[in-house]
Scaffold this active site. Structure first.
Site, short mmCIF file in Angstrom:
data_model
loop_
_atom_site.label_atom_id
_atom_site.label_comp_id
_atom_site.label_asym_id
_atom_site.label_seq_id
_atom_site.Cartn_x
_atom_site.Cartn_y
_atom_site.Cartn_z
N CYS A 197 1.06 -1.13 -0.11
CA CYS A 197 0.04 0.07 -0.02
C CYS A 197 1.01 1.33 -0.06
O CYS A 197 2.19 0.98 -0.08
CB CYS A 197 -0.96 0.21 1.21
SG CYS A 197 -1.86 -1.44 1.48
N TRP A 227 -3.92 -1.71 -1.42
CA TRP A 227 -3.95 -3.06 -1.77
C TRP A 227 -4.42 -4.06 -0.89
O TRP A 227 -3.67 -4.19 -0.09
CB TRP A 227 -2.87 -3.15 -2.68
CG TRP A 227 -2.68 -4.41 -3.70
CD1 TRP A 227 -3.06 -4.37 -4.91
CD2 TRP A 227 -2.35 -5.90 -3.28
NE1 TRP A 227 -3.08 -5.39 -5.40
CE2 TRP A 227 -2.56 -6.24 -4.56
CE3 TRP A 227 -1.63 -6.59 -2.32
CZ2 TRP A 227 -2.29 -7.87 -4.60
CZ3 TRP A 227 -1.69 -7.89 -2.31
CH2 TRP A 227 -1.84 -8.62 -3.72
N ASN A 264 1.57 -0.14 5.65
CA ASN A 264 1.62 -0.78 4.69
C ASN A 264 2.51 -1.99 5.27
O ASN A 264 3.37 -1.86 5.94
CB ASN A 264 2.51 0.10 3.75
CG ASN A 264 3.32 -0.77 2.59
OD1 ASN A 264 2.67 -1.75 2.29
ND2 ASN A 264 4.34 -0.30 2.22
N GLY A 265 2.00 -3.39 5.01
CA GLY A 265 2.45 -4.50 5.37
C GLY A 265 1.36 -5.62 5.98
O GLY A 265 0.33 -5.17 5.74
N GLU A 307 8.57 -12.68 -21.08
CA GLU A 307 8.25 -11.26 -20.76
C GLU A 307 7.24 -10.45 -21.72
O GLU A 307 6.40 -9.92 -21.08
CB GLU A 307 9.60 -10.43 -20.73
CG GLU A 307 9.67 -9.00 -20.65
CD GLU A 307 8.92 -8.66 -19.17
OE1 GLU A 307 8.75 -9.49 -18.23
OE2 GLU A 307 8.50 -7.22 -18.90
N LYS A 355 3.66 -8.90 -20.33
CA LYS A 355 3.43 -7.83 -20.60
C LYS A 355 1.80 -7.72 -21.19
O LYS A 355 0.99 -6.76 -20.85
CB LYS A 355 4.16 -7.11 -21.64
CG LYS A 355 5.76 -6.34 -21.05
CD LYS A 355 5.57 -5.41 -20.13
CE LYS A 355 5.33 -5.87 -18.79
NZ LYS A 355 6.60 -6.30 -17.95
N GLU A 378 -0.80 -8.59 -18.45
CA GLU A 378 -1.06 -7.66 -17.26
C GLU A 378 -1.73 -6.36 -17.73
O GLU A 378 -2.47 -5.74 -16.95
CB GLU A 378 0.30 -7.41 -16.53
CG GLU A 378 1.26 -6.64 -17.20
CD GLU A 378 2.65 -6.57 -16.33
OE1 GLU A 378 2.36 -6.53 -14.88
OE2 GLU A 378 3.62 -6.55 -16.85
N HIS A 388 5.83 -30.15 -27.81
CA HIS A 388 5.61 -31.11 -26.76
C HIS A 388 4.35 -30.59 -25.80
O HIS A 388 4.20 -31.11 -24.68
CB HIS A 388 6.99 -31.00 -25.64
CG HIS A 388 8.15 -31.39 -26.12
ND1 HIS A 388 8.34 -32.76 -26.20
CD2 HIS A 388 9.15 -30.62 -27.00
CE1 HIS A 388 9.39 -32.93 -26.99
NE2 HIS A 388 10.05 -31.84 -27.14
N LYS A 409 2.40 -2.23 -7.87
CA LYS A 409 3.66 -1.99 -8.38
C LYS A 409 4.55 -2.90 -7.73
O LYS A 409 5.74 -3.63 -8.27
CB LYS A 409 4.14 -0.64 -8.41
CG LYS A 409 5.68 -0.29 -8.80
CD LYS A 409 5.67 -0.47 -10.44
CE LYS A 409 7.13 -0.14 -11.13
NZ LYS A 409 7.03 -0.75 -12.55
C1 AGP Z 1 5.78 -6.75 -14.15
O1 AGP Z 1 5.56 -5.72 -15.10
C2 AGP Z 1 5.64 -6.43 -12.74
N1 AGP Z 1 5.90 -5.16 -12.37
C3 AGP Z 1 6.27 -7.37 -11.68
O2 AGP Z 1 6.32 -8.74 -12.46
C4 AGP Z 1 7.59 -7.03 -11.15
O3 AGP Z 1 8.54 -7.31 -12.08
C5 AGP Z 1 7.71 -8.08 -9.82
O4 AGP Z 1 6.71 -7.68 -9.00
C6 AGP Z 1 8.98 -7.84 -9.14
O5 AGP Z 1 9.23 -6.69 -8.71
P1 AGP Z 1 10.58 -5.94 -8.08
O6 AGP Z 1 11.44 -5.90 -9.58
O7 AGP Z 1 10.21 -4.80 -7.70
O8 AGP Z 1 11.12 -7.11 -7.13
#
Ligand code: AGP
Length: 609
Positions: free
Chosen positions: A2, A74, A100-101, A482, A486, A489, A505, A604
């Site tokens: 959060c 969150w 936060n936590g 990757e 992308k 998400e 396979h 994030k």
């Molecule tokens: C991907 O677009 C996300 N932002 C997510 O997978 C991210 O890379 C992951 O949560 C790891 O975060 P970090 O690099 O801050 O540890």
């Protein structure tokens, strides 16, 4: 995960808190709220949903005062609702907390507090903090906090205010980040730098088990035992403009376009064509240890994990040291083996991802050597690992990682070259060829970005498809993963990344005209194999969109769509192949009307397990 914020000072409190929360919104956007004390009276506004909803409530029912706290959530414990939105109150409604936590022992604490007569109003773990502080409060808020934190299990960064001990914000940290901003006659608390940057560049990073007490005379620091601490002030060089959209429709698009600059900055001052040397000042690993490294383990989550997979190919190719890559969430529960001369590389943009930090801590506990690759100065990973390589991407606000991914690749490539050099693996001047190739990457990315309208047109043609397959081999296999991540998400389209050779396979059963395949096919050592895989898809009526080198005429006949990228040293292709895939995901998300900067259910940085 959060975002928390706090402010004490002369500026308009609601604007400062709302603007700050907007910059923290990437951390969570299920609900939001703020609390201020005005003329001795505590006032709270909370809403379900985004900060814009909170802004609207405050417009209708303004709030004023000269200190307060705010939160963007969150949800973990308790569904997203107004009732469960922070700030949370004690029984007397004179103490409020933003957190936060996760308080892991909250059920036990709640039971104890209920027995003592406390009345709970929410389903959250956070509410126990407010009641615990109330239980321990005599006259002084920080003393009550000091007593309360001793009982709290789990991880937390929280800020608390009380109308009974006015003009004071107390912040405690154990786990998630908490930063104190020092302005002129004004003070900030925040989960990250973004809300503070526009006001001051002088900050103090709280360490674990520390408390900060802000009042109008300044900030005092103490540990959980009450011992006074003197803390170092860091001056941050990031420009506040970096956390604005700068004319782009979304942060994600801005951040994709920032990659040439971010890569130049990550490279700057680290290679010298004159000396042929690499300078990684903060890795803190002795040449003696580097020479002896017999095994490397890379540990990360999400996009950072994909960077780690690319890093495996870089390191094995250049240093001939065996490399293993683990998901942080898996690493901590497996029977890992730490060898004496093993290096453990932790990759994290935020430096605060809970699973990654847990892995780092287990390794440290077992006396393993750790190096973090990180974007956030002062974050936990950078403070706890033995050494660090910073990626100078600047703040990344879009939830989808883009520029932090390519700068992680840059850090991994620099480290691979550095290690190869320490191990005397290069012939005379051979390293200069790599340096020149590295320096060309930003410009090559620019030439891909010029094609963004072409990629937008492709997105227009394909945005209504509901399933995609991404194929790549060797160093571009992680780029297939990757690219698929992308798309998933940002657009909520089902997408799978696969090593192309594995297609036969299983996934080949999915191929039909309704499932386009994105094939990453530069002319590298696996090019011919990729062409065979492309034919296998085409034979089964599949549509193929290829990412290929500019001069490649052969592939043109074999695929439906083609995105050209400049050629490069084969090992360096991931820097380039990922760019069109980021743009493709962005434009598809946009066409489908998705919230590309803040996709549903995501945040994030994942600071909970
Ligand atoms: C991907 O677009 C996300 N932002 C997510 O997978 C991210 O890379 C992951 O949560 C790891 O975060 P970090 O690099 O801050 O540890």
């Amino acid at each position: 995960m959060c975002g928390i914020i706090g402010y004490l000072g002369p500026k308009k409190i609601s604007s400062i808190l709302i603007e700050g929360l907007k910059k923290l919104e990437y951390r969570g956007y299920d609900s939001a709220g703020l609390a201020v004390v005005n003329k001795g009276k505590l006032e709270i506004r909370r809403v379900k949903g985004k900060i814009s909803n909170l802004e609207e409530i405050i417009r209708m029912s303004p709030i004023d005062g000269n200190y307060g706290i705010g939160h963007t959530r969150w949800a973990t414990h308790g569904r997203p609702s107004e009732e469960n939105a922070h700030p949370h109150r004690d029984c007397s409604e004179t103490i409020v907390v933003v957190h936060n936590g996760i308080i892991e022992n909250y059920l036990d604490l709640k039971k104890e507090l209920l027995e003592k007569g406390h009345i709970f109003r929410t389903e959250t773990d956070t509410e126990v903090i407010a009641h615990l502080i109330e239980e321990n409060f005599e006259k002084n808020l920080e003393i009550a906090v000091q007593k309360a934190v001793k009982k709290l299990g789990g991880v937390f960064a929280f800020a608390v205010i009380s109308s009974k001990d006015p003009e004071k914000i107390v912040t405690a940290k154990k786990g998630p980040p908490a930063i104190i901003g020092l302005g002129s006659d004004e003070y900030f608390v925040s989960s990250d730098l973004a809300p503070i940057l526009g006001h001051t560049k002088d900050v103090i990073f709280l360490d674990d088990e520390e408390i900060a007490v802000i009042d109008k005379n300044g900030v005092q620091f103490m540990n959980f035992q009450g011992k006074t601490l003197s803390k170092k002030i860091d001056t941050i060089t990031w420009d506040p403009i970096m956390v604005e959209k700068g004319g782009f429709k979304h942060f994600m698009l801005k951040e994709i376009f920032e990659q040439p600059r971010a890569l130049r900055e990550t490279l700057m001052g680290r290679i010298s064509l004159d000396t042929g040397k690499i300078y990684l000042d903060e890795i803190n690993l002795s040449p003696d240890f580097l020479r002896k490294i017999s095994r490397i383990n890379i540990i990360a989550c999400g996009t950072s994990y994909h960077a780690g997979l690319v890093g495996k190919y870089f390191l094995e190719n250049l240093t001939h040291i065996p490399v293993e890559v683990d998901y942080s969430s898996e690493y901590r529960y497996r029977d890992f083996i730490l060898e004496k001369n093993q290096l453990n590389i932790i990759i994290s943009q935020s430096g605060e991802t809970a699973d990654t930090l847990a892995a780092l801590r287990i390794i440290k506990k077992n006396k393993g050597k750790t190096l973090s690759i990180c974007n956030m100065k002062g974050s936990t990973a950078t403070r706890e690992a033995d050494g660090v390589i910073y990626t100078h991407a600047g703040p990344e606000i879009g939830v989808a990682s883009t520029k932090t991914f390519t700068t992680q690749l840059m850090a991994l490539m620099l480290f691979s070259l550095y290690l190869a050099q320490v191990k005397n693996r290069f012939k005379k001047n051979e390293i200069l060829t790599y340096f020149q190739e590295l320096q060309r990457i930003p410009h090559k990315i620019e030439s891909i970005l010029y094609q963004s309208s072409k990629i937008e047109n492709l997105a227009q043609k394909y945005f209504h498809y509901t399933d995609f397959l991404y194929l790549g081999r060797w160093v571009n296999f992680p780029i297939a993963l990757e690219g698929a991540l992308k798309l998933k998400e940002i657009s909520y389209i089902h997408a799978e990344g696969y090593p192309a050779g594995e297609m036969k396979h299983g996934p080949i059963a999915l191929i039909e005209e309704k499932m386009p395949t994105v094939a990453i096919a530069p002319k590298d050592r696996v090019y011919e194999k990729m062409l065979s895989n492309i034919s296998e898809v085409k034979t089964r009526n599949g549509i193929v969109l290829a990412v290929a080198w500019e001069e490649d005429k052969e592939i043109r006949e074999k695929v439906d769509e083609i995105i050209y990228i400049p050629s490069s040293h084969p090992l360096f292709t991931p820097f380039l192949t990922v760019i069109p895939l980021q743009l493709f995901a962005y434009y598809i998300g946009l066409k489908r009307g998705a919230d590309v900067d803040q996709p549903r259910n995501l945040a994030k940085s994942v600071t909970v397990e």
